[in-house]
Scaffold this motif. Structure first.
Motif, PDB file in Angstrom:
ATOM      1  N   LYS A 178      63.035  74.122 -83.215  1.00 52.19           N
ATOM      2  CA  LYS A 178      63.697  73.806 -84.507  1.00 52.19           C
ATOM      3  C   LYS A 178      64.502  72.819 -84.561  1.00 52.19           C
ATOM      4  CE  LYS A 178      64.021  77.702 -86.606  1.00 52.19           C
ATOM      5  NZ  LYS A 178      64.403  78.800 -87.714  1.00 52.19           N
ATOM      6  N   ALA A 179      65.573  73.112 -83.382  1.00 47.64           N
ATOM      7  CA  ALA A 179      66.540  71.972 -83.397  1.00 47.64           C
ATOM      8  C   ALA A 179      66.028  70.643 -83.012  1.00 47.64           C
ATOM      9  CB  ALA A 179      67.283  72.616 -82.316  1.00 47.64           C
ATOM     10  N   ILE A 180      64.952  70.806 -81.963  1.00 49.64           N
ATOM     11  CA  ILE A 180      64.479  69.426 -81.580  1.00 49.64           C
ATOM     12  C   ILE A 180      63.752  68.847 -82.566  1.00 49.64           C
ATOM     13  CG2 ILE A 180      62.423  68.380 -79.951  1.00 49.64           C
ATOM     14  CD1 ILE A 180      62.935  70.871 -78.080  1.00 49.64           C
ATOM     15  N   LEU A 181      62.984  69.308 -83.314  1.00 57.51           N
ATOM     16  CA  LEU A 181      61.869  68.806 -84.291  1.00 57.51           C
ATOM     17  C   LEU A 181      62.738  68.241 -85.574  1.00 57.51           C
ATOM     18  CD1 LEU A 181      59.076  71.179 -84.180  1.00 57.51           C
ATOM     19  CD2 LEU A 181      58.974  68.985 -83.094  1.00 57.51           C
ATOM     20  N   SER A 182      64.022  68.548 -85.755  1.00 56.86           N
ATOM     21  CA  SER A 182      64.877  68.269 -86.835  1.00 56.86           C
ATOM     22  C   SER A 182      64.906  66.611 -86.514  1.00 56.86           C
ATOM     23  CB  SER A 182      66.302  68.938 -86.751  1.00 56.86           C
ATOM     24  OG  SER A 182      67.047  68.555 -85.575  1.00 56.86           O
ATOM     25  N   LYS A 183      64.846  66.176 -85.504  1.00 54.39           N
ATOM     26  CA  LYS A 183      65.136  64.779 -85.008  1.00 54.39           C
ATOM     27  C   LYS A 183      63.784  63.835 -85.406  1.00 54.39           C
ATOM     28  CE  LYS A 183      69.145  66.006 -83.627  1.00 54.39           C
ATOM     29  NZ  LYS A 183      70.293  65.732 -84.201  1.00 54.39           N
ATOM     30  N   PHE A 184      62.692  64.648 -85.751  1.00 53.69           N
ATOM     31  CA  PHE A 184      61.487  63.886 -85.785  1.00 53.69           C
ATOM     32  C   PHE A 184      60.618  63.957 -87.220  1.00 53.69           C
ATOM     33  CE2 PHE A 184      61.841  64.621 -81.209  1.00 53.69           C
ATOM     34  CZ  PHE A 184      61.266  63.737 -80.518  1.00 53.69           C
ATOM     35  N   CYS A 185      59.758  63.225 -87.360  1.00 51.33           N
ATOM     36  CA  CYS A 185      58.655  63.621 -88.439  1.00 51.33           C
ATOM     37  C   CYS A 185      57.401  64.210 -87.829  1.00 51.33           C
ATOM     38  CB  CYS A 185      58.122  62.119 -89.003  1.00 51.33           C
ATOM     39  SG  CYS A 185      57.125  62.301 -90.345  1.00 51.33           S
ATOM     40  N   ILE A 186      57.219  65.332 -88.179  1.00 51.53           N
ATOM     41  CA  ILE A 186      56.191  66.220 -87.559  1.00 51.53           C
ATOM     42  C   ILE A 186      54.875  65.764 -88.227  1.00 51.53           C
ATOM     43  CG2 ILE A 186      55.303  68.401 -86.717  1.00 51.53           C
ATOM     44  CD1 ILE A 186      58.367  69.494 -87.398  1.00 51.53           C
ATOM     45  N   VAL A 187      53.989  65.237 -87.436  1.00 52.30           N
ATOM     46  CA  VAL A 187      52.424  64.992 -87.910  1.00 52.30           C
ATOM     47  C   VAL A 187      51.473  65.870 -87.221  1.00 52.30           C
ATOM     48  CG1 VAL A 187      50.716  63.251 -88.238  1.00 52.30           C
ATOM     49  CG2 VAL A 187      53.029  62.634 -88.736  1.00 52.30           C
ATOM     50  N   GLN A 188      50.680  66.813 -87.935  1.00 58.14           N
ATOM     51  CA  GLN A 188      49.768  67.658 -87.264  1.00 58.14           C
ATOM     52  C   GLN A 188      48.145  67.358 -87.676  1.00 58.14           C
ATOM     53  OE1 GLN A 188      52.444  71.427 -88.138  1.00 58.14           O
ATOM     54  NE2 GLN A 188      51.443  71.503 -86.152  1.00 58.14           N
ATOM     55  N   ILE A 189      47.639  66.888 -86.920  1.00 58.99           N
ATOM     56  CA  ILE A 189      46.362  66.362 -87.258  1.00 58.99           C
ATOM     57  C   ILE A 189      45.253  67.490 -86.906  1.00 58.99           C
ATOM     58  CG2 ILE A 189      44.362  64.906 -86.517  1.00 58.99           C
ATOM     59  CD1 ILE A 189      46.401  62.593 -85.918  1.00 58.99           C
ATOM     60  N   THR A 190      44.243  67.721 -88.034  1.00 56.01           N
ATOM     61  CA  THR A 190      43.440  68.750 -87.772  1.00 56.01           C
ATOM     62  C   THR A 190      41.865  67.860 -87.581  1.00 56.01           C
ATOM     63  OG1 THR A 190      44.330  70.083 -89.325  1.00 56.01           O
ATOM     64  CG2 THR A 190      42.113  70.584 -89.118  1.00 56.01           C
ATOM     65  N   VAL A 191      41.324  68.160 -86.486  1.00 55.60           N
ATOM     66  CA  VAL A 191      40.097  67.566 -86.186  1.00 55.60           C
ATOM     67  C   VAL A 191      39.079  67.817 -87.357  1.00 55.60           C
ATOM     68  CG1 VAL A 191      38.130  67.648 -84.643  1.00 55.60           C
ATOM     69  CG2 VAL A 191      40.563  67.761 -83.618  1.00 55.60           C
ATOM     70  N   PRO A 192      38.242  66.861 -87.722  1.00 54.04           N
ATOM     71  CA  PRO A 192      37.414  67.151 -88.986  1.00 54.04           C
ATOM     72  C   PRO A 192      36.713  68.296 -88.968  1.00 54.04           C
ATOM     73  CG  PRO A 192      37.317  64.876 -88.130  1.00 54.04           C
ATOM     74  CD  PRO A 192      38.268  65.482 -87.143  1.00 54.04           C
ATOM     75  N   GLY A 193      36.889  69.024 -90.128  1.00 56.62           N
ATOM     76  CA  GLY A 193      35.983  70.201 -90.380  1.00 56.62           C
ATOM     77  C   GLY A 193      36.726  71.555 -89.538  1.00 56.62           C
ATOM     78  N   GLN A 194      37.724  71.530 -89.108  1.00 53.81           N
ATOM     79  CA  GLN A 194      38.739  72.550 -88.458  1.00 53.81           C
ATOM     80  C   GLN A 194      39.619  73.375 -89.268  1.00 53.81           C
ATOM     81  OE1 GLN A 194      36.687  73.254 -85.598  1.00 53.81           O
ATOM     82  NE2 GLN A 194      35.543  71.499 -86.445  1.00 53.81           N
ATOM     83  N   GLU A 195      39.781  72.835 -90.504  1.00 58.60           N
ATOM     84  CA  GLU A 195      40.987  73.327 -91.256  1.00 58.60           C
ATOM     85  C   GLU A 195      40.257  74.868 -91.722  1.00 58.60           C
ATOM     86  OE1 GLU A 195      38.578  70.233 -93.685  1.00 58.60           O
ATOM     87  OE2 GLU A 195      39.501  70.351 -91.889  1.00 58.60           O
ATOM     88  N   GLU A 196      41.059  75.594 -92.250  1.00 56.14           N
ATOM     89  CA  GLU A 196      40.915  76.627 -92.813  1.00 56.14           C
ATOM     90  C   GLU A 196      39.962  76.555 -94.014  1.00 56.14           C
ATOM     91  OE1 GLU A 196      44.226  79.186 -93.645  1.00 56.14           O
ATOM     92  OE2 GLU A 196      44.689  79.724 -91.377  1.00 56.14           O
ATOM     93  N   GLY A 197      39.057  77.346 -94.209  1.00 56.04           N
ATOM     94  CA  GLY A 197      38.132  77.488 -95.209  1.00 56.04           C
ATOM     95  C   GLY A 197      37.166  76.196 -95.526  1.00 56.04           C
ATOM     96  N   ALA A 198      37.191  75.350 -94.299  1.00 54.68           N
ATOM     97  CA  ALA A 198      36.493  73.979 -94.677  1.00 54.68           C
ATOM     98  C   ALA A 198      35.032  74.009 -95.017  1.00 54.68           C
ATOM     99  CB  ALA A 198      36.543  73.080 -93.354  1.00 54.68           C
ATOM    100  N   GLU A 199      34.602  73.425 -95.938  1.00 58.82           N
ATOM    101  CA  GLU A 199      33.197  73.176 -96.312  1.00 58.82           C
ATOM    102  C   GLU A 199      32.460  72.749 -94.942  1.00 58.82           C
ATOM    103  OE1 GLU A 199      32.663  70.686 -99.794  1.00 58.82           O
ATOM    104  OE2 GLU A 199      34.211  71.890-101.063  1.00 58.82           O
TER     105      GLU A 199
END
Length: 303
Positions: free
Chosen positions: A52-73
């Motif tokens: 958390k201390a490290i990430l306060s210095k960044f913009c966190i971008v989390q990519i989900t590979v297509p179709g892998q998100e929860e409840g994806a169609e």
């Protein structure tokens, strides 16, 4: 960790779901997940006190590979799932551009298939990437045994939905030696596979990872610093070691931690190692690990 869900429309691969936290004017801390997972697989580790201390210095971008998100169609039958190379060279650059994030000086954290994708991104965006922390990364194509296991897993997913055969393969892939698997984490992983993952879409990702191309001979062209990490009980130790031997030793280092899934089994040591790695890049100089803070707690309390 507060995050904003964004849906980015790409040129060839439709909508890509991304989760963003922090000021977009800061450097990007980019994550890409493994097969059988999505961006939530990073949450517990990213919420570790040192992280958390490290990430306060960044913009966190989390990519989900297509179709892998929860409840994806379910992805359409005619959908062209991106290859590993296309994920790294086309999807990631388009996502970062669409988000309006500062795409220079990116730091990446990837696991398994996600680590492979980040390597490909770094090789085509050499001057945008400062450093990568790669967990259980292989730069080789799938060997015969792995190819067979993945093929069976993907066929079973398409024929039966989530099933014990595919589940067993994915548990081995993530946790390694079955004798040492933590029941709590495995049960949570089991629930995620059966309750939230779309089996058809997961089969597409497994097949794409199974068909990955070998880029061992290109690793020395990577200009960024790389921290390779594997677990002592991981199923991929030899693959990680072999990949590391093909890298430029001036820009890379390898770390072997106790456990199978090191984010679950050894988060404090991994976070501390990432802190020192980033400080070696000239970043997060003001962040002090909790271990060092505890060592100086007496002098602070006595002031």
């Amino acid at each position: 960790m507060e995050e904003t869900k964004e849906v980015v429309k790409t040129d060839k691969f439709g909508d890509v779901t991304v989760y963003v936290s922090g000021d977009r004017k800061l450097r990007v801390f980019l994550t890409v997940h493994d097969i059988g997972q999505n961006h939530k697989s990073f949450h517990q580790f990213l919420l570790h006190e040192d992280m958390k201390a490290i990430l306060s210095k960044f913009c966190i971008v989390q990519i989900t590979v297509p179709g892998q998100e929860e409840g994806a169609e379910t992805l359409p039958n005619d959908y062209k799932f991106p290859t590993m190379q296309e994920m790294g060279t086309e999807v990631i650059p388009q996502v970062l551009a669409a988000l309006g994030c500062k795409s220079k000086d990116v730091v990446g954290l990837g696991v398994g298939a996600g680590a492979n994708i980040l390597c490909r991104y770094a090789m085509v965006s050499a001057y945008d990437v400062l450093g990568l922390c790669l967990l259980e990364c292989s730069a080789e194509s799938a060997g015969f045994l792995e190819w067979g296991q993945e093929k069976i897993a993907s066929l079973q997913l398409n024929m039966k939905g989530m099933n014990p055969t595919s589940e067993s393969y994915l548990i081995w892939h993530h946790y390694g030696n079955a004798k040492h698997q933590k029941l709590k984490e495995v049960h949570a992983f089991h629930d995620n596979l059966y309750k939230t993952m779309n089996p058809h879409n997961l089969a597409c990702f497994v097949e794409t990872y199974m068909a990955r191309t070998n880029f061992m001979d290109k690793l020395k062209t990577m200009k960024c610093r790389v921290l390779m990490v594997t677990g002592s009980r991981s199923a991929h130790v030899k693959d990680v070691e072999k990949t590391y031997t093909a890298m430029d030793r001036q820009n890379s280092e390898i770390l072997k931690l106790d456990g199978g899934d090191v984010m679950d089994d050894n988060p404090e040591k991994l976070a501390e190692s990432m802190l020192f790695f980033l400080q070696g890049l000239g970043l997060v100089a003001s962040v002090v690990s909790r271990k060092m803070s505890r060592g100086s707690s007496f002098s602070r309390d006595s002031l």
